[in-house]
Design a protein around this motif. Sequence first.
Motif, PDB file in Angstrom:
ATOM      1  N   MET A 152      -9.903   0.161 -53.627  1.00 49.96           N
ATOM      2  CA  MET A 152     -10.931  -0.102 -54.510  1.00 49.96           C
ATOM      3  C   MET A 152     -10.621  -1.620 -54.703  1.00 49.96           C
ATOM      4  SD  MET A 152     -12.668   2.417 -55.449  1.00 49.96           S
ATOM      5  CE  MET A 152     -12.791   4.072 -55.315  1.00 49.96           C
ATOM      6  N   PHE A 153     -11.744  -2.426 -54.919  1.00 51.17           N
ATOM      7  CA  PHE A 153     -11.909  -3.653 -55.247  1.00 51.17           C
ATOM      8  C   PHE A 153     -12.323  -4.033 -56.730  1.00 51.17           C
ATOM      9  CE2 PHE A 153     -11.905  -2.710 -50.842  1.00 51.17           C
ATOM     10  CZ  PHE A 153     -10.991  -3.440 -50.330  1.00 51.17           C
ATOM     11  N   GLN A 154     -11.842  -5.030 -57.284  1.00 49.50           N
ATOM     12  CA  GLN A 154     -12.433  -5.016 -58.695  1.00 49.50           C
ATOM     13  C   GLN A 154     -12.838  -6.509 -58.711  1.00 49.50           C
ATOM     14  OE1 GLN A 154      -9.380  -4.450 -61.544  1.00 49.50           O
ATOM     15  NE2 GLN A 154     -10.035  -2.223 -61.738  1.00 49.50           N
ATOM     16  N   GLY A 155     -14.050  -6.820 -59.614  1.00 46.00           N
ATOM     17  CA  GLY A 155     -14.551  -8.106 -59.726  1.00 46.00           C
ATOM     18  C   GLY A 155     -14.981  -8.087 -61.304  1.00 46.00           C
ATOM     19  N   LYS A 156     -15.638  -9.183 -61.669  1.00 45.68           N
ATOM     20  CA  LYS A 156     -16.292  -9.331 -62.978  1.00 45.68           C
ATOM     21  C   LYS A 156     -17.684  -9.548 -62.956  1.00 45.68           C
ATOM     22  CE  LYS A 156     -12.240 -10.107 -65.506  1.00 45.68           C
ATOM     23  NZ  LYS A 156     -11.803  -8.887 -66.427  1.00 45.68           N
ATOM     24  N   LYS A 157     -18.529  -9.003 -63.977  1.00 51.55           N
ATOM     25  CA  LYS A 157     -19.990  -9.352 -63.969  1.00 51.55           C
ATOM     26  C   LYS A 157     -20.019 -10.534 -64.698  1.00 51.55           C
ATOM     27  CE  LYS A 157     -21.825  -4.843 -64.220  1.00 51.55           C
ATOM     28  NZ  LYS A 157     -22.598  -3.799 -65.138  1.00 51.55           N
ATOM     29  N   PRO A 158     -20.889 -11.483 -64.622  1.00 53.52           N
ATOM     30  CA  PRO A 158     -21.319 -12.614 -65.497  1.00 53.52           C
ATOM     31  C   PRO A 158     -20.762 -12.422 -66.964  1.00 53.52           C
ATOM     32  CG  PRO A 158     -22.908 -12.321 -64.048  1.00 53.52           C
ATOM     33  CD  PRO A 158     -22.246 -11.077 -63.964  1.00 53.52           C
ATOM     34  N   ASN A 159     -21.082 -11.217 -67.575  1.00 52.93           N
ATOM     35  CA  ASN A 159     -20.794 -11.052 -69.068  1.00 52.93           C
ATOM     36  C   ASN A 159     -19.381 -10.546 -69.234  1.00 52.93           C
ATOM     37  OD1 ASN A 159     -20.164  -8.391 -68.198  1.00 52.93           O
ATOM     38  ND2 ASN A 159     -21.732  -7.421 -69.587  1.00 52.93           N
ATOM     39  N   GLY A 160     -18.220 -10.725 -68.232  1.00 49.88           N
ATOM     40  CA  GLY A 160     -16.997 -10.679 -68.274  1.00 49.88           C
ATOM     41  C   GLY A 160     -16.488  -9.234 -68.051  1.00 49.88           C
ATOM     42  N   GLU A 161     -17.379  -8.237 -67.849  1.00 49.89           N
ATOM     43  CA  GLU A 161     -17.060  -6.724 -67.609  1.00 49.89           C
ATOM     44  C   GLU A 161     -16.471  -6.450 -66.479  1.00 49.89           C
ATOM     45  OE1 GLU A 161     -19.574  -2.652 -67.256  1.00 49.89           O
ATOM     46  OE2 GLU A 161     -20.494  -4.498 -68.258  1.00 49.89           O
ATOM     47  N   THR A 162     -15.506  -6.058 -66.348  1.00 46.54           N
ATOM     48  CA  THR A 162     -14.815  -5.360 -64.895  1.00 46.54           C
ATOM     49  C   THR A 162     -15.577  -4.529 -64.244  1.00 46.54           C
ATOM     50  OG1 THR A 162     -12.439  -6.186 -65.719  1.00 46.54           O
ATOM     51  CG2 THR A 162     -12.430  -4.804 -63.740  1.00 46.54           C
ATOM     52  N   VAL A 163     -15.743  -4.692 -62.900  1.00 38.23           N
ATOM     53  CA  VAL A 163     -16.342  -3.538 -62.089  1.00 38.23           C
ATOM     54  C   VAL A 163     -15.452  -3.263 -60.862  1.00 38.23           C
ATOM     55  CG1 VAL A 163     -18.537  -4.426 -62.597  1.00 38.23           C
ATOM     56  CG2 VAL A 163     -17.710  -5.571 -60.759  1.00 38.23           C
ATOM     57  N   THR A 164     -15.597  -2.287 -60.207  1.00 32.49           N
ATOM     58  CA  THR A 164     -14.957  -1.622 -59.275  1.00 32.49           C
ATOM     59  C   THR A 164     -15.893  -1.320 -58.214  1.00 32.49           C
ATOM     60  OG1 THR A 164     -12.996  -0.643 -60.709  1.00 32.49           O
ATOM     61  CG2 THR A 164     -13.192  -0.071 -58.460  1.00 32.49           C
ATOM     62  N   LEU A 165     -15.561  -1.841 -56.889  1.00 31.36           N
ATOM     63  CA  LEU A 165     -16.393  -1.592 -55.761  1.00 31.36           C
ATOM     64  C   LEU A 165     -15.578  -0.642 -54.785  1.00 31.36           C
ATOM     65  CD1 LEU A 165     -16.770  -4.734 -56.740  1.00 31.36           C
ATOM     66  CD2 LEU A 165     -18.554  -4.588 -54.815  1.00 31.36           C
ATOM     67  N   ASP A 166     -16.240   0.419 -54.126  1.00 29.68           N
ATOM     68  CA  ASP A 166     -15.525   1.134 -53.223  1.00 29.68           C
ATOM     69  C   ASP A 166     -15.106   0.478 -51.981  1.00 29.68           C
ATOM     70  OD1 ASP A 166     -16.109   3.140 -54.662  1.00 29.68           O
ATOM     71  OD2 ASP A 166     -17.768   3.853 -53.728  1.00 29.68           O
ATOM     72  N   VAL A 167     -16.212  -0.814 -51.444  1.00 24.12           N
ATOM     73  CA  VAL A 167     -15.947  -1.674 -50.436  1.00 24.12           C
ATOM     74  C   VAL A 167     -15.811  -3.075 -50.876  1.00 24.12           C
ATOM     75  CG1 VAL A 167     -16.212  -0.034 -48.754  1.00 24.12           C
ATOM     76  CG2 VAL A 167     -18.140  -1.447 -49.719  1.00 24.12           C
ATOM     77  N   PRO A 168     -15.287  -4.130 -50.050  1.00 26.43           N
ATOM     78  CA  PRO A 168     -15.427  -5.302 -50.555  1.00 26.43           C
ATOM     79  C   PRO A 168     -16.805  -6.163 -50.059  1.00 26.43           C
ATOM     80  CG  PRO A 168     -13.941  -5.431 -48.843  1.00 26.43           C
ATOM     81  CD  PRO A 168     -14.274  -3.920 -49.089  1.00 26.43           C
ATOM     82  N   SER A 169     -17.262  -7.140 -50.743  1.00 23.96           N
ATOM     83  CA  SER A 169     -18.316  -7.998 -50.332  1.00 23.96           C
ATOM     84  C   SER A 169     -17.599  -8.542 -49.164  1.00 23.96           C
ATOM     85  CB  SER A 169     -18.975  -8.782 -51.121  1.00 23.96           C
ATOM     86  OG  SER A 169     -18.195  -9.502 -51.947  1.00 23.96           O
ATOM     87  N   PHE A 170     -18.430  -9.339 -48.332  1.00 23.22           N
ATOM     88  CA  PHE A 170     -17.845 -10.089 -47.233  1.00 23.22           C
ATOM     89  C   PHE A 170     -18.959 -11.171 -46.819  1.00 23.22           C
ATOM     90  CE2 PHE A 170     -19.485  -6.682 -44.826  1.00 23.22           C
ATOM     91  CZ  PHE A 170     -19.875  -7.147 -43.705  1.00 23.22           C
ATOM     92  N   ILE A 171     -18.530 -12.224 -46.154  1.00 26.95           N
ATOM     93  CA  ILE A 171     -19.409 -13.326 -45.866  1.00 26.95           C
ATOM     94  C   ILE A 171     -19.270 -13.244 -44.122  1.00 26.95           C
ATOM     95  CG2 ILE A 171     -19.943 -15.528 -45.588  1.00 26.95           C
ATOM     96  CD1 ILE A 171     -19.068 -16.152 -48.453  1.00 26.95           C
ATOM     97  N   SER A 172     -20.371 -13.244 -43.370  1.00 25.87           N
ATOM     98  CA  SER A 172     -20.374 -13.375 -41.934  1.00 25.87           C
ATOM     99  C   SER A 172     -21.537 -14.284 -41.459  1.00 25.87           C
ATOM    100  CB  SER A 172     -20.437 -11.963 -41.424  1.00 25.87           C
ATOM    101  OG  SER A 172     -20.494 -12.106 -39.964  1.00 25.87           O
ATOM    102  N   GLU A 173     -21.460 -15.148 -40.579  1.00 22.70           N
ATOM    103  CA  GLU A 173     -22.203 -16.069 -40.113  1.00 22.70           C
ATOM    104  C   GLU A 173     -23.065 -16.743 -41.108  1.00 22.70           C
ATOM    105  OE1 GLU A 173     -23.984 -14.257 -36.581  1.00 22.70           O
ATOM    106  OE2 GLU A 173     -22.238 -13.779 -35.739  1.00 22.70           O
ATOM    107  N   GLY A 174     -22.265 -16.827 -42.296  1.00 23.00           N
ATOM    108  CA  GLY A 174     -23.323 -17.496 -43.353  1.00 23.00           C
ATOM    109  C   GLY A 174     -23.984 -16.703 -44.275  1.00 23.00           C
ATOM    110  N   ARG A 175     -23.874 -15.303 -44.031  1.00 23.62           N
ATOM    111  CA  ARG A 175     -24.654 -14.597 -45.088  1.00 23.62           C
ATOM    112  C   ARG A 175     -23.698 -13.621 -45.803  1.00 23.62           C
ATOM    113  NH1 ARG A 175     -30.219 -13.140 -42.993  1.00 23.62           N
ATOM    114  NH2 ARG A 175     -30.433 -14.375 -41.096  1.00 23.62           N
ATOM    115  N   THR A 176     -23.834 -13.285 -46.943  1.00 22.15           N
ATOM    116  CA  THR A 176     -23.082 -12.697 -47.999  1.00 22.15           C
ATOM    117  C   THR A 176     -23.571 -11.322 -47.887  1.00 22.15           C
ATOM    118  OG1 THR A 176     -22.618 -14.459 -49.219  1.00 22.15           O
ATOM    119  CG2 THR A 176     -22.208 -12.206 -50.322  1.00 22.15           C
ATOM    120  N   TYR A 177     -22.903 -10.145 -47.712  1.00 21.25           N
ATOM    121  CA  TYR A 177     -23.055  -8.963 -47.445  1.00 21.25           C
ATOM    122  C   TYR A 177     -22.448  -8.236 -48.822  1.00 21.25           C
ATOM    123  CZ  TYR A 177     -24.361  -9.486 -42.556  1.00 21.25           C
ATOM    124  OH  TYR A 177     -24.968 -10.020 -41.491  1.00 21.25           O
TER     125      TYR A 177
END
Length: 66
Positions: free
Chosen positions: A1-26
Amino acid sequence: MFQGKKPNGETVTLDVPSFISEGRTYLPVRFVSENLGYDVEWDEDNMAVYLTSSANSNTVGNLLKN
């Protein structure tokens, strides 16, 4: 699990991470869609993702199909 924050400061958990490939964000489709208020359904037989709006019951469409 991967954790991040929303703009309002709320913690969120993602099943898979986001990533950047060839200049694109997935981003994970489920994470983005659910946070925009959509229901997400995975159709294993057709390898397809369906998004449905809870507000008006319209299906957004088949986003991923191999």
